[in-house]
Design a protein around this motif. Structure first.
Motif, PDB file in Angstrom:
ATOM      1  N   GLU A  26       0.842  -1.209   0.000  1.00  0.00           N
ATOM      2  CA  GLU A  26       0.000   0.000   0.000  1.00  0.00           C
ATOM      3  C   GLU A  26       0.874   1.255   0.000  1.00  0.00           C
ATOM      4  O   GLU A  26       0.817   2.082   0.899  1.00  0.00           O
ATOM      5  CB  GLU A  26      -0.981   0.003   1.176  1.00  0.00           C
ATOM      6  CG  GLU A  26      -1.992  -1.117   1.127  1.00  0.00           C
ATOM      7  CD  GLU A  26      -2.823  -1.145  -0.162  1.00  0.00           C
ATOM      8  OE1 GLU A  26      -3.031  -0.087  -0.790  1.00  0.00           O
ATOM      9  OE2 GLU A  26      -3.260  -2.236  -0.541  1.00  0.00           O
ATOM     10  N   THR A  28       0.660   3.878  -1.438  1.00  0.00           N
ATOM     11  CA  THR A  28      -0.016   5.180  -1.462  1.00  0.00           C
ATOM     12  C   THR A  28       0.065   5.865  -0.101  1.00  0.00           C
ATOM     13  O   THR A  28      -0.145   7.066  -0.018  1.00  0.00           O
ATOM     14  CB  THR A  28      -1.495   5.054  -1.883  1.00  0.00           C
ATOM     15  OG1 THR A  28      -2.140   4.101  -1.039  1.00  0.00           O
ATOM     16  CG2 THR A  28      -1.620   4.644  -3.333  1.00  0.00           C
ATOM     17  N   LYS A  31       2.644   8.709  -0.339  1.00  0.00           N
ATOM     18  CA  LYS A  31       2.563   9.603  -1.500  1.00  0.00           C
ATOM     19  C   LYS A  31       2.882  11.053  -1.140  1.00  0.00           C
ATOM     20  O   LYS A  31       3.145  11.863  -2.009  1.00  0.00           O
ATOM     21  CB  LYS A  31       1.198   9.503  -2.165  1.00  0.00           C
ATOM     22  CG  LYS A  31       0.044   9.985  -1.317  1.00  0.00           C
ATOM     23  CD  LYS A  31      -1.270   9.773  -2.010  1.00  0.00           C
ATOM     24  CE  LYS A  31      -2.403  10.208  -1.091  1.00  0.00           C
ATOM     25  NZ  LYS A  31      -3.688   9.953  -1.670  1.00  0.00           N
ATOM     26  N   SER A  55       1.128  -1.504  -4.707  1.00  0.00           N
ATOM     27  CA  SER A  55      -0.057  -0.668  -4.559  1.00  0.00           C
ATOM     28  C   SER A  55      -1.119  -1.074  -5.567  1.00  0.00           C
ATOM     29  O   SER A  55      -0.808  -1.461  -6.689  1.00  0.00           O
ATOM     30  CB  SER A  55       0.298   0.795  -4.782  1.00  0.00           C
ATOM     31  OG  SER A  55      -0.861   1.582  -4.670  1.00  0.00           O
ATOM     32  N   LYS A  57      -3.366   1.181  -6.425  1.00  0.00           N
ATOM     33  CA  LYS A  57      -3.609   2.425  -7.157  1.00  0.00           C
ATOM     34  C   LYS A  57      -2.546   3.432  -6.724  1.00  0.00           C
ATOM     35  O   LYS A  57      -2.759   4.205  -5.799  1.00  0.00           O
ATOM     36  CB  LYS A  57      -5.014   2.940  -6.851  1.00  0.00           C
ATOM     37  CG  LYS A  57      -5.481   4.002  -7.791  1.00  0.00           C
ATOM     38  CD  LYS A  57      -6.963   4.271  -7.580  1.00  0.00           C
ATOM     39  CE  LYS A  57      -7.418   5.284  -8.613  1.00  0.00           C
ATOM     40  NZ  LYS A  57      -8.822   5.591  -8.454  1.00  0.00           N
ATOM     41  N   PRO A  58      -1.393   3.452  -7.393  1.00  0.00           N
ATOM     42  CA  PRO A  58      -0.266   4.257  -6.915  1.00  0.00           C
ATOM     43  C   PRO A  58      -0.445   5.770  -6.937  1.00  0.00           C
ATOM     44  O   PRO A  58       0.136   6.459  -6.132  1.00  0.00           O
ATOM     45  CB  PRO A  58       0.881   3.850  -7.832  1.00  0.00           C
ATOM     46  CG  PRO A  58       0.246   3.219  -9.003  1.00  0.00           C
ATOM     47  CD  PRO A  58      -1.077   2.681  -8.565  1.00  0.00           C
ATOM     48  N   ALA A  59      -1.242   6.318  -7.856  1.00  0.00           N
ATOM     49  CA  ALA A  59      -1.415   7.781  -7.916  1.00  0.00           C
ATOM     50  C   ALA A  59      -2.891   8.111  -8.083  1.00  0.00           C
ATOM     51  O   ALA A  59      -3.335   8.484  -9.157  1.00  0.00           O
ATOM     52  CB  ALA A  59      -0.601   8.369  -9.053  1.00  0.00           C
ATOM     53  N   GLU A  65       1.955  12.632  -7.368  1.00  0.00           N
ATOM     54  CA  GLU A  65       2.099  11.732  -6.221  1.00  0.00           C
ATOM     55  C   GLU A  65       3.068  10.584  -6.488  1.00  0.00           C
ATOM     56  O   GLU A  65       3.485   9.901  -5.560  1.00  0.00           O
ATOM     57  CB  GLU A  65       0.734  11.192  -5.811  1.00  0.00           C
ATOM     58  CG  GLU A  65      -0.163  12.270  -5.245  1.00  0.00           C
ATOM     59  CD  GLU A  65      -1.554  11.780  -4.922  1.00  0.00           C
ATOM     60  OE1 GLU A  65      -1.885  10.607  -5.183  1.00  0.00           O
ATOM     61  OE2 GLU A  65      -2.344  12.577  -4.397  1.00  0.00           O
ATOM     62  N   GLN A  69       6.921   8.013  -4.118  1.00  0.00           N
ATOM     63  CA  GLN A  69       7.129   6.577  -4.272  1.00  0.00           C
ATOM     64  C   GLN A  69       8.362   6.285  -5.125  1.00  0.00           C
ATOM     65  O   GLN A  69       9.173   5.427  -4.801  1.00  0.00           O
ATOM     66  CB  GLN A  69       5.877   5.950  -4.887  1.00  0.00           C
ATOM     67  CG  GLN A  69       4.668   6.103  -3.971  1.00  0.00           C
ATOM     68  CD  GLN A  69       3.375   5.765  -4.663  1.00  0.00           C
ATOM     69  OE1 GLN A  69       3.139   4.622  -4.985  1.00  0.00           O
ATOM     70  NE2 GLN A  69       2.549   6.777  -4.905  1.00  0.00           N
TER      71      GLN A  69
END
Length: 143
Positions: A26, A28, A31, A55, A57-59, A65, A69
């Motif tokens: 995770e 995120t 971020k 992740s 949903k990284p951004a 964002e 990472q």
């Protein structure tokens, strides 16, 4: 439960055990380039031979964002400050406005930098889901 140790404690623990890799699930949660989590994980990551961020949903809000990472997983590509990164590749609409790429060229540069150190996999590539079935039902309602 997630726990981030202080830099001093984490360094002491890392010196006692033989660890050469870090996996952050995770990602995120890191971020924000100003967060304690980002700063501590970045410090630990610098001592690791292998660093993986996971992740779903990284951004989620904006590609800006990605900076935090990618600064952890690819410091050689993201070796500038956050402010310099934004100034170089983005334009901002107002004080609290959205970040947008300056142009198609800057978008392709950032996309290439992220792609160089990341793997994107769709849920269809990971999961074998059963087929969907839809059934229509007519229902009589009272007046």
């Amino acid at each position: 439960m997630q726990q981030i140790l202080s830099p001093k404690k984490s360094e002491a623990i890392l010196n006692k055990i033989n660890v050469n890799g870090l996996i952050v699930d995770e990602s995120t949660t890191i971020k924000n380039h100003d967060s304690k989590s980002f700063k501590r994980i970045r410090l630990i990551a610098k001592k690791m031979q292998y660093v993986y961020l996971l992740s779903g949903k990284p951004a989620p809000n904006t590609t800006v964002e990605y900076y935090s990472q990618m600064a952890i997983v690819a410091p050689e590509l993201f070796n500038i400050s956050f402010d310099k990164f934004v100034e170089t590749y983005y334009k901002r609409d107002g004080k609290y406005g959205k970040y947008e790429f300056k142009n198609g060229y800057t978008k392709s540069i950032v996309t290439k930098m992220v792609a160089e150190k990341s793997i994107t996999v769709s849920k269809e590539q990971c999961l074998e889901l059963p087929p969907r079935h839809f059934e229509e039902m007519l229902v009589q309602l009272e007046d």
